[in-house]
Scaffold this active site. Structure first.
Site, PDB file in Angstrom:
ATOM      1  CG  PHE A 139       5.097   5.537   6.252  1.00  0.00           C
ATOM      2  CD1 PHE A 139       6.233   4.773   6.624  1.00  0.00           C
ATOM      3  CD2 PHE A 139       3.870   5.244   6.400  1.00  0.00           C
ATOM      4  CE1 PHE A 139       6.092   3.687   7.508  1.00  0.00           C
ATOM      5  CE2 PHE A 139       3.764   3.801   7.125  1.00  0.00           C
ATOM      6  CZ  PHE A 139       4.750   3.390   7.740  1.00  0.00           C
TER       7      PHE A 139
ATOM      8  CE  LYS B  32       0.413  12.989  -1.018  1.00  0.00           C
ATOM      9  NZ  LYS B  32       1.003  12.970  -0.037  1.00  0.00           N
TER      10      LYS B  32
ATOM     11  CD  GLU C 166       0.771  13.064   4.308  1.00  0.00           C
ATOM     12  OE1 GLU C 166       1.164  12.619   3.503  1.00  0.00           O
ATOM     13  OE2 GLU C 166      -0.303  12.968   4.596  1.00  0.00           O
ATOM     14  NE  ARG C 167       2.685   8.666   7.520  1.00  0.00           N
ATOM     15  CZ  ARG C 167       1.468   7.668   7.942  1.00  0.00           C
ATOM     16  NH1 ARG C 167       1.835   7.411   9.393  1.00  0.00           N
ATOM     17  NH2 ARG C 167       1.011   7.083   7.324  1.00  0.00           N
TER      18      ARG C 167
ATOM     19  CB  SER D  11      -3.596   2.592   3.593  1.00  0.00           C
ATOM     20  OG  SER D  11      -4.114   3.686   3.231  1.00  0.00           O
TER      21      SER D  11
ATOM     22  CB  CYS E 165       3.447  -3.757   0.811  1.00  0.00           C
ATOM     23  SG  CYS E 165       4.623  -3.782  -0.442  1.00  0.00           S
TER      24      CYS E 165
ATOM     25  CD  GLU F 267      -1.228  -3.539   5.555  1.00  0.00           C
ATOM     26  OE1 GLU F 267      -1.899  -2.574   5.296  1.00  0.00           O
ATOM     27  OE2 GLU F 267      -0.323  -3.890   4.733  1.00  0.00           O
TER      28      GLU F 267
HETATM   29  P1  NAD Z   1      -1.313   5.765   3.337  1.00  0.00           P
HETATM   30  O1  NAD Z   1      -2.610   5.456   2.521  1.00  0.00           O
HETATM   31  O2  NAD Z   1      -1.793   6.316   4.758  1.00  0.00           O
HETATM   32  O3  NAD Z   1      -0.631   6.993   2.363  1.00  0.00           O
HETATM   33  C1  NAD Z   1      -0.182   6.741   1.034  1.00  0.00           C
HETATM   34  C2  NAD Z   1      -0.459   8.148   0.342  1.00  0.00           C
HETATM   35  O4  NAD Z   1      -1.938   8.578   0.556  1.00  0.00           O
HETATM   36  C3  NAD Z   1       0.029   9.510   1.213  1.00  0.00           C
HETATM   37  O5  NAD Z   1       0.831  10.290   0.058  1.00  0.00           O
HETATM   38  C4  NAD Z   1      -1.022  10.280   1.815  1.00  0.00           C
HETATM   39  O6  NAD Z   1      -0.931  11.454   1.919  1.00  0.00           O
HETATM   40  C5  NAD Z   1      -2.121   9.894   0.969  1.00  0.00           C
HETATM   41  N1  NAD Z   1      -3.333   9.534   1.847  1.00  0.00           N
HETATM   42  C6  NAD Z   1      -3.570   8.980   3.022  1.00  0.00           C
HETATM   43  N2  NAD Z   1      -4.727   9.195   3.539  1.00  0.00           N
HETATM   44  C7  NAD Z   1      -5.478   9.781   2.435  1.00  0.00           C
HETATM   45  C8  NAD Z   1      -6.830   9.983   2.386  1.00  0.00           C
HETATM   46  N3  NAD Z   1      -7.675   9.717   3.539  1.00  0.00           N
HETATM   47  N4  NAD Z   1      -7.433  10.577   1.220  1.00  0.00           N
HETATM   48  C9  NAD Z   1      -6.423  10.935   0.036  1.00  0.00           C
HETATM   49  N5  NAD Z   1      -4.966  10.577   0.238  1.00  0.00           N
HETATM   50  C10 NAD Z   1      -4.662  10.237   1.562  1.00  0.00           C
HETATM   51  O7  NAD Z   1      -0.347   4.828   3.562  1.00  0.00           O
HETATM   52  P2  NAD Z   1       0.972   4.688   4.207  1.00  0.00           P
HETATM   53  O8  NAD Z   1       0.486   4.546   5.630  1.00  0.00           O
HETATM   54  O9  NAD Z   1       1.851   5.987   3.992  1.00  0.00           O
HETATM   55  O10 NAD Z   1       1.727   3.425   3.708  1.00  0.00           O
HETATM   56  C11 NAD Z   1       1.363   2.115   4.225  1.00  0.00           C
HETATM   57  C12 NAD Z   1       0.440   1.222   3.575  1.00  0.00           C
HETATM   58  O11 NAD Z   1       0.907   1.256   2.128  1.00  0.00           O
HETATM   59  C13 NAD Z   1       0.331  -0.129   3.979  1.00  0.00           C
HETATM   60  O12 NAD Z   1      -1.097  -0.459   3.815  1.00  0.00           O
HETATM   61  C14 NAD Z   1       1.067  -1.019   2.896  1.00  0.00           C
HETATM   62  O13 NAD Z   1       0.789  -2.024   2.829  1.00  0.00           O
HETATM   63  C15 NAD Z   1       0.979  -0.229   1.801  1.00  0.00           C
HETATM   64  N6  NAD Z   1       1.884  -0.529   0.638  1.00  0.00           N
HETATM   65  C16 NAD Z   1       1.697  -1.188  -0.213  1.00  0.00           C
HETATM   66  C17 NAD Z   1       2.747  -1.677  -1.127  1.00  0.00           C
HETATM   67  C18 NAD Z   1       2.336  -2.517  -2.391  1.00  0.00           C
HETATM   68  O14 NAD Z   1       3.081  -2.415  -3.322  1.00  0.00           O
HETATM   69  N7  NAD Z   1       1.113  -3.216  -2.254  1.00  0.00           N
HETATM   70  C19 NAD Z   1       3.833  -0.972  -1.181  1.00  0.00           C
HETATM   71  C20 NAD Z   1       4.012  -0.178   0.075  1.00  0.00           C
HETATM   72  C21 NAD Z   1       3.096  -0.097   0.986  1.00  0.00           C
END
Ligand code: NAD
Length: 538
Positions: free
Chosen positions: A189, A213, A216-217, A266, A321, A421
Site C-alpha cells: 500500500f 495486483k 487492495e487498500r 511485508s 521501507c 518494524e
Molecule cells: P502486505 O504484505 O500486507 O501487502 C502486500 C501485498 O501482499 C498486498 O498486495 C496484499 O494483498 C498481499 N498480502 C497481504 N497479506 C497476505 C497474505 N497473508 N497472503 C498473501 N498475500 C497477502 O504489505 P503492506 O502492509 O501493504 O506494505 C507494507 C510493508 O511493505 C512493510 O513491511 C514495508 O517494509 C514493506 N515494503 C518493502 C519495500 C522494500 O523495497 N523492501 C518497499 C515498500 C514496502
C-alpha cells in the site's frame, strides 16, 4: 452481463503510432463503470483485462478508506476465479504477438508512456493522497520515483543487447535475452504508483505480458496508470490489472501461465509468496520489511544531520521501507537528541491536501493501534518517551489515523520496539560508544534493507560502507533509494530471491538468456560430408 468500457481497440500487432485519447478522470471512469451503485455510493474499481475496464461480477467487495477521514472512497473486488483465468488467458494470448514486437516499438511506447505519466502527475498524486494519506508533495515524489523507472526503460535496446564472439573459424556464439512470458506483480500500500512502476514497465519493455495486483487498500493509482498505458498504445492483454487479496495472490502463485512474480510488502506475505511461487517453479523476487539504522557520528554536521534524520524518520508518516526508523548515536552525539525532539515537534501533522502538512495519517485504524501498542511496549520495557505523538487530534479530521512524531530513547536491542518494524512516525534511539559497536548492532539486526551514516570523515564512511551488511548505504544521505540505472537491493531478512528490482538486475529478472552457437562456413556449401567428432571449436 458485465459493464465494459472499451479503451483499447487496436489489433495486437498494430502499434507503431500512438492514438492519444482524451483524458478521462479516475472518478469519472470509476463512476461510469458502476452499474449497481447510485451516484452517492463509492465507485467500484474495475478490473483491467484484455484492454477493457470490466466491472467484476463478484459479491465480495473490499472497502478503500481515506485514512484522514475514514470515508469509503472506493470499493475493490475480490476478482472471481473466472475473471482471474480470463486475465491470465489474455496475458498469455497477448504474449504470442507482443514478444515479436520490435525493440524499437517497445522503446517508442515507453517514451510515450513516460510523457503521459508526467502529464498526469497531479491526477495520480490526488488519488494517492485520497487513498493512502501521504502529503500531495510526497505523493508526487511517489509518482516521480516510478516515472524514473519508465524513463530508464526507454533504454531497453541497450539494456537487452546480447553478446557475440567468433569462437572458432566461421563459428559464432551469441547470447540473446528473451522475455519469460506472463509475469505477475503483487504490490504493497505504501507506494501506490512507484512500486507498480518498478514492475510492469520494465517487464513489458523486455517483451513480457503482465498481471498486476495493486494493494487492495489503494488501487486507484494503478488504474490511472493502466488507462495511461492504453493511451500510450500498449496493446490489449499486455498489461492486466487484477484485484483482491489472498485468493488473487494464491491464483498468481499457482497459475501455470505465470513465469515470474515480483513482490514488495511485508515479511509474512513475502515469505509465503516466495515459498509458494518457488515451489511452483516460478522465478520470485521479494522485497520485504526493514529496520533502517542511521548512525550519527560525533563529527557529523549537526544541523544537516538532525534535519535529515527528522525528515527521514517522520516523512510519509514513517511508512517508507527506507524510512530511517532507528537512530544510533555514537559517543557524544547522544546529546543531540534534545535538538532532534525540537525538530520533530515542529513538524505539522495533518491531512495530505493541506499544503502545510508534513506528516499525514497512517493507513488504517488497525495500523495506528499496532503502532500505539509498540510505543507502549517500549515504555513498559524501560525506554524513555522523549516525544509522544499519541494524543494528536486534527480539527475537522478527528476520525483520521493520525499520530504525531514520536521518539523513544534508551532503547535496547532486545526490546520489541527495536525488534519489530513499526512502520509509523516513530523513531527509536540507541546509544553506543564506538563505530564498531554501531556496526555490530546493525549487522545483528534481522533486516538489511537500508542504512545511513552521518560523518565528516571519509575514512569513517569508508569503513562503514565496507563493513555494514545492508542493501542500500547512504553517506550523509538519509534515504539512499537508488536511481533506476542501478538496482534496489536488500540483504538478509529484507530480500528473498537472486535478482533485484529494476536496473540491469531487473532486466535479468524479466528475461532468460539463450546462447546460440552457429557455424556458417562458406566452403560447406559444396561439402556434404558429416563430421561425427565432438566439436572442439578450434
Ligand atoms: P502486505 O504484505 O500486507 O501487502 C502486500 C501485498 O501482499 C498486498 O498486495 C496484499 O494483498 C498481499 N498480502 C497481504 N497479506 C497476505 C497474505 N497473508 N497472503 C498473501 N498475500 C497477502 O504489505 P503492506 O502492509 O501493504 O506494505 C507494507 C510493508 O511493505 C512493510 O513491511 C514495508 O517494509 C514493506 N515494503 C518493502 C519495500 C522494500 O523495497 N523492501 C518497499 C515498500 C514496502
Amino acid at each position: 452481463m458485465s459493464s465494459v468500457l472499451r479503451l483499447t481497440r487496436q489489433g495486437a500487432t498494430r502499434y507503431p503510432t500512438v492514438a492519444r485519447r482524451s483524458p478521462v478522470s479516475q472518478a469519472h471512469l470509476l463512476r461510469s463503470l458502476s452499474t449497481t451503485a447510485p451516484a452517492n455510493e463509492p465507485p467500484k474499481t474495475p478490473l483491467y483485462i484484455n484492454g477493457e475496464f470490466i466491472q467484476s461480477r463478484t459479491k465480495d467487495w473490499i472497502e478503500v478508506h481515506n485514512p484522514a477521514t475514514q470515508e469509503v472512497v472506493a470499493l475493490v473486488p475480490q476478482a472471481t476465479p473466472d475473471e482471474l483465468q480470463e486475465a491470465s488467458r489474455s496475458a498469455a494470448h497477448a504474449f504470442k504477438t507482443w514478444r515479436k514486437t520490435s525493440v524499437l516499438s517497445r522503446q517508442r511506447m515507453m517514451f510515450d508512456y513516460q510523457a503521459l505519466i508526467r502529464d498526469h502527475m497531479d491526477e495520480l498524486a490526488r488519488s494517492i493522497v485520497t487513498e493512502q494519506g501521504k502529503t500531495f508533495v510526497d505523493a508526487k515524489g511517489d509518482v516521480l520515483r516510478g516515472l524514473q523507472v519508465v524513463e530508464a526503460a526507454t533504454s531497453i535496446p541497450d539494456l537487452t543487447m546480447g553478446q557475440r564472439l567468433e569462437v572458432a573459424k566461421d563459428m559464432d556464439t551469441y547470447s540473446i535475452r528473451e522475455p519469460l512470458g506472463v509475469v505477475a506483480g503483487i504490490c504493497p500500500f505504501n507506494f501506490p504508483a512507484m512500486i507498480p512502476l518498478w514492475m510492469f514497465p520494465l517487464a513489458i519493455a523486455c517483451g513480457n505480458t503482465t498481471l498486476i495486483k495493486p494493494s487492495e487498500r489503494d488501487p486507484g493509482a494503478t488504474m490511472i496508470l493502466a488507462r495511461l498505458a492504453a493511451e500510450a498504445g500498449i496493446p490489449a492483454g499486455v498489461l492486466n490489472v487484477v484485484h483482491g487479496s489472498v485468493n488473487t495472490v494464491n491464483f498468481l502463485c499457482d497459475d501455470p501461465a505465470v513465469r515470474a512474480i515480483s513482490f514488495v510488502g511485508s515479511d509474512h506475505a513475502g515469505k509465503y509468496i516466495y515459498d509458494r511461487g518457488s515451489a511452483n517453479g516460478k522465478r520470485v523476487q521479494a522485497n520485504l520489511g526493514a529496520k533502517n539504522h542511521g548512525v550519527i557520528m560525533p563529527d557529523a554536521d549537526r544541523n544537516h544531520t538532525l534535519n535529515q534524520l527528522a525528515g527521514a524518520a517522520f516523512g510519509a508518516a514513517g511508512q517508507r521501507c527506507m524510512a530511517l526508523s532507528t537512530a544510533v548515536f555514537v559517543g557524544d552525539s547522544r546529546e543531540w537528541q534534545t535538538d532532534l525532539v525540537e525538530r520533530a515537534r515542529a513538524l505539522k501533522v495533518g491531512q495530505g491536501f493541506d499544503a502545510d502538512t508534513d506528516v499525514g495519517p497512517v493507513i488504517s485504524p488497525q495500523a495506528l493501534e499496532r503502532i500505539h501498542g509498540l510505543i507502549q511496549s517500549g515504555v513498559d520495557e524501560g525506554a524513555e518517551l522523549l516525544l509522544d505523538g499519541r494524543q494528536v487530534s486534527i480539527q475537522g479530521y478527528e476520525r483520521g489515523n493520525f499520530l504525531g512524531p514520536t521518539i523513544l530513547t534508551k532503547v535496547r536491542p532486545e526490546m520489541r520496539c527495536y525488534q519489530e518494524e513499526i512502520f509509523g512516525p516513530v523513531l527509536v534511539c540507541l546509544e553506543v560508544k564506538t563505530l564498531d559497536e554501531a556496526l555490530e548492532l546493525i549487522n545483528a539486526n534481522r533486516y538489511g534493507n537500508g542504512t545511513a551514516i552521518f560523518t565528516r570523515s571519509g575514512a569513517t564512511a569508508r569503513k562503514f560502507q565496507q563493513e555494514v551488511d545492508a542493501g542500500q548505504v547512504g553517506i550523509n544521505v538519509p534515504i539512499p533509494v537508488p536511481l533506476p540505472m542501478f538496482s534496489f537491493t536488500g540483504s538478509r531478512g529484507s530480500f528473498l530471491g537472486d535478482l533485484n528490482f529494476y536496473g540491469r538486475s531487473g532486466v535479468s529478472f524479466y528475461t532468460n538468456i539463450k546462447t546460440i552457437t552457429s557455424l556458417w562456413r562458406a566452403e560447406d556449401a559444396d561439402h556434404t560430408t558429416a563430421s561425427v567428432n565432438m566439436p572442439t571449436m578450434h
